[in-house]
Design an enzyme around this catalytic site. Structure first.
Site, PDB file in Angstrom:
ATOM      1  N   ILE A   1     -28.894  29.222 -25.863  1.00  0.00           N
ATOM      2  CA  ILE A   1     -27.838  30.105 -26.354  1.00  0.00           C
ATOM      3  C   ILE A   1     -26.889  29.367 -27.300  1.00  0.00           C
ATOM      4  CG2 ILE A   1     -25.870  31.543 -25.641  1.00  0.00           C
ATOM      5  CD1 ILE A   1     -27.443  32.017 -22.960  1.00  0.00           C
TER       6      ILE A   1
ATOM      7  N   SER B   1     -21.845  34.519 -17.036  1.00  0.00           N
ATOM      8  CA  SER B   1     -23.132  35.134 -16.690  1.00  0.00           C
ATOM      9  C   SER B   1     -22.820  36.463 -16.020  1.00  0.00           C
ATOM     10  CB  SER B   1     -23.873  34.234 -15.709  1.00  0.00           C
ATOM     11  OG  SER B   1     -24.987  34.923 -15.177  1.00  0.00           O
TER      12      SER B   1
ATOM     13  N   TYR C   1     -24.346  29.010  -8.098  1.00  0.00           N
ATOM     14  CA  TYR C   1     -24.213  29.393  -9.515  1.00  0.00           C
ATOM     15  C   TYR C   1     -23.335  30.644  -9.642  1.00  0.00           C
ATOM     16  CZ  TYR C   1     -25.721  30.713 -14.270  1.00  0.00           C
ATOM     17  OH  TYR C   1     -25.762  31.054 -15.600  1.00  0.00           O
TER      18      TYR C   1
HETATM   19  N1  LIG Z   1     -30.600  31.690 -20.003  1.00  0.00           N
HETATM   20  C1  LIG Z   1     -30.046  32.598 -19.218  1.00  0.00           C
HETATM   21  O1  LIG Z   1     -30.727  33.500 -18.702  1.00  0.00           O
HETATM   22  C2  LIG Z   1     -28.563  32.558 -18.967  1.00  0.00           C
HETATM   23  C3  LIG Z   1     -27.977  33.690 -18.381  1.00  0.00           C
HETATM   24  C4  LIG Z   1     -26.613  33.692 -18.128  1.00  0.00           C
HETATM   25  C5  LIG Z   1     -25.853  32.591 -18.474  1.00  0.00           C
HETATM   26  N2  LIG Z   1     -26.437  31.491 -19.036  1.00  0.00           N
HETATM   27  C6  LIG Z   1     -25.567  30.349 -19.369  1.00  0.00           C
HETATM   28  O2  LIG Z   1     -25.758  29.988 -20.716  1.00  0.00           O
HETATM   29  C7  LIG Z   1     -25.396  28.620 -20.896  1.00  0.00           C
HETATM   30  C8  LIG Z   1     -26.457  27.949 -21.731  1.00  0.00           C
HETATM   31  O3  LIG Z   1     -27.678  28.009 -21.052  1.00  0.00           O
HETATM   32  P1  LIG Z   1     -29.086  28.237 -21.779  1.00  0.00           P
HETATM   33  O4  LIG Z   1     -29.719  29.396 -21.144  1.00  0.00           O
HETATM   34  O5  LIG Z   1     -28.926  28.195 -23.235  1.00  0.00           O
HETATM   35  O6  LIG Z   1     -29.901  26.963 -21.235  1.00  0.00           O
HETATM   36  P2  LIG Z   1     -30.274  25.571 -21.920  1.00  0.00           P
HETATM   37  O7  LIG Z   1     -31.111  25.795 -23.116  1.00  0.00           O
HETATM   38  O8  LIG Z   1     -30.812  24.739 -20.809  1.00  0.00           O
HETATM   39  O9  LIG Z   1     -28.882  24.993 -22.399  1.00  0.00           O
HETATM   40  C9  LIG Z   1     -28.026  24.267 -21.566  1.00  0.00           C
HETATM   41  C10 LIG Z   1     -27.182  23.384 -22.454  1.00  0.00           C
HETATM   42  O10 LIG Z   1     -26.243  22.696 -21.634  1.00  0.00           O
HETATM   43  C11 LIG Z   1     -26.260  21.314 -21.992  1.00  0.00           C
HETATM   44  N3  LIG Z   1     -25.891  20.483 -20.871  1.00  0.00           N
HETATM   45  C12 LIG Z   1     -26.404  20.479 -19.607  1.00  0.00           C
HETATM   46  N4  LIG Z   1     -25.816  19.524 -18.883  1.00  0.00           N
HETATM   47  C13 LIG Z   1     -24.908  18.912 -19.688  1.00  0.00           C
HETATM   48  C14 LIG Z   1     -23.994  17.842 -19.513  1.00  0.00           C
HETATM   49  N5  LIG Z   1     -23.886  17.167 -18.349  1.00  0.00           N
HETATM   50  N6  LIG Z   1     -23.211  17.479 -20.558  1.00  0.00           N
HETATM   51  C15 LIG Z   1     -23.317  18.121 -21.744  1.00  0.00           C
HETATM   52  N7  LIG Z   1     -24.158  19.129 -21.983  1.00  0.00           N
HETATM   53  C16 LIG Z   1     -24.947  19.521 -20.949  1.00  0.00           C
HETATM   54  C17 LIG Z   1     -27.697  21.056 -22.451  1.00  0.00           C
HETATM   55  O11 LIG Z   1     -27.731  19.971 -23.356  1.00  0.00           O
HETATM   56  P3  LIG Z   1     -28.258  18.478 -23.050  1.00  0.00           P
HETATM   57  O12 LIG Z   1     -29.319  18.581 -22.010  1.00  0.00           O
HETATM   58  O13 LIG Z   1     -28.753  18.014 -24.386  1.00  0.00           O
HETATM   59  O14 LIG Z   1     -27.050  17.733 -22.607  1.00  0.00           O
HETATM   60  C18 LIG Z   1     -28.027  22.343 -23.171  1.00  0.00           C
HETATM   61  O15 LIG Z   1     -27.620  22.266 -24.521  1.00  0.00           O
HETATM   62  C19 LIG Z   1     -25.213  28.043 -19.491  1.00  0.00           C
HETATM   63  O16 LIG Z   1     -23.841  27.951 -19.210  1.00  0.00           O
HETATM   64  C20 LIG Z   1     -25.868  29.094 -18.589  1.00  0.00           C
HETATM   65  O17 LIG Z   1     -25.272  29.127 -17.317  1.00  0.00           O
HETATM   66  C21 LIG Z   1     -27.782  31.463 -19.297  1.00  0.00           C
END
Ligand SMILES: NC(=O)c1ccc[n+]([C@@H]2O[C@H](COP(=O)([O-])OP(=O)(O)OC[C@H]3O[C@@H](n4cnc5c(N)ncnc54)[C@H](OP(=O)(O)O)[C@@H]3O)[C@@H](O)[C@H]2O)c1
Length: 321
Positions: A58, A190, A203
């Site tokens: 995202i 979320s 979560y």
């Molecule tokens: N996908 C869904 O269905 C969904 C639904 C509702 C909400 N969300 C929310 O959307 C957000 C993004 O998730 P996504 O779905 O895009 O998943 P994603 O592709 O896994 O992205 C997660 C991001 O968080 C970063 N991250 C994780 N741990 C970190 C740390 N310790 N320090 C700095 N950066 C960190 C990762 O980067 P690095 O690993 O490079 O550090 C990555 O860029 C999250 O907050 C998630 O809860 C997702």
């Protein structure tokens, strides 16, 4: 027909139309409306937006959507190679509106709170301003409620809540000192942040807590814009890194072949919410969008709760319907 009957029919038509939109749209009605008739993303051109978790999913899609309209960016996450790829994608999408210097890569581990202040100084030294902080970094979870180790609860809250609040406080203080309290704080929450879903207790609690922290911030700081953007299931790699119930064990799952909104669409809707300074918005394919509306109403939540087994709810959340 009396005037009263006419009004009643209008009212019924209004609600029927509204419910049809819940079913047809992939986001809440006001976000859809703003995407059609609200201010354009171009109004943000030249602003500086700092996105955490910008290396994938995202965050990456949001960065590209904003870059396309000449928004200057700070891209943060831990994986530098991925951030470089996102920077290149942003510059390509910007088609000359941005130079390399306008998309800053700022490697950062959100969990190292002691470095947050110096990261803000790096942003300010580079751009001399910051307009929007988007707290997007986070990890999900899959685990049975009864089997979650307390260390997992702590670690998940540390990343999804405390690191976000710590960075936001630093940025809000900057907004207060430099801009008289004007500025914009956003977070990727979320739908699980206002509707409990099974097998993700920590979560759900973390996103509820995040929503509460940010809503309380808005009550205190009236000049500040606060955007809570709440996606439903989105096609990203986030199940790979998701927490489980066991300390140190990641899920290693995949969202492939699941019915989920694309990250590209989600990132664009997020950008619309930012440009229009919306407070609470969400997105997700049917039936998630309709359920999100129900979840915001206690009576509807109760009624739905009677018909939804935890297995059915989980299938909807995992895009298996
Ligand atoms: N996908 C869904 O269905 C969904 C639904 C509702 C909400 N969300 C929310 O959307 C957000 C993004 O998730 P996504 O779905 O895009 O998943 P994603 O592709 O896994 O992205 C997660 C991001 O968080 C970063 N991250 C994780 N741990 C970190 C740390 N310790 N320090 C700095 N950066 C960190 C990762 O980067 P690095 O690993 O490079 O550090 C990555 O860029 C999250 O907050 C998630 O809860 C997702």
């Amino acid at each position: 027909m009396t005037f009263l009957e006419f009004l009643l029919i209008l009212l019924v038509l209004y609600y029927v139309g509204y419910i049809v939109l819940w079913i047809l749209l992939d986001c809440n009605v006001s976000l859809w409306y703003k995407s059609r008739f609200g201010v354009s993303l171009s109004t943000m051109r030249g602003q500086v937006v700092w996105i955490t978790g910008a290396s994938s999913g995202i965050g990456r899609a949001l960065a590209v959507s904003l870059a396309r309209h000449g928004v200057r960016l700070v891209l943060s996450a831990r994986r530098v190679k991925q951030l470089e790829d996102v920077q290149a994608e942003c510059l390509e999408a910007a088609r000359g509106l941005l130079a390399q210097n306008d998309v800053l890569i700022l490697p950062m581990d959100m969990l190292q709170l002691e470095n947050h202040q110096s990261h803000l100084y790096t942003v300010l030294n580079h751009f001399d301003r910051l307009d929007v902080l988007v707290n997007n970094a986070g990890r999900s979870q899959r685990a049975n409620w009864t089997e979650i180790e307390i260390q997992v609860d702590r670690d998940l809250f540390e990343l999804d809540v405390f690191s976000v609040i710590h960075l936001s406080r630093i940025v809000v203080r900057y907004f207060l000192e430099q801009n008289g309290g004007r500025g914009h704080i956003a977070a990727t929450s979320s739908i699980a942040g206002f509707s409990p879903v099974p097998f993700s207790a920590t979560y759900c609690a973390a996103k509820h807590a995040l929503n509460a922290y940010l809503s309380a911030l808005k009550v205190e700081q009236r000049k500040l814009d606060v955007t809570i953007f709440a996606p439903g299931p989105i096609a990203t790699d986030f199940l790979l890194e998701a927490f489980t119930g066991t300390d140190g064990r990641k899920l290693g799952g995949s969202t492939a072949n699941q019915k989920r909104l694309t990250a590209k669409r989600c990132g664009w809707l997020f950008a619309v919410a930012l440009a229009n300074k919306m407070d609470v918005t969400w997105c997700g394919l049917f039936p998630v969008n309709a359920l999100a509306y129900c979840a915001r109403n206690p009576t509807l939540t109760k009624i739905i709760g009677h018909f939804m087994t935890e297995k059915r709810l989980n299938n909807i959340r995992e895009g298996k319907l």
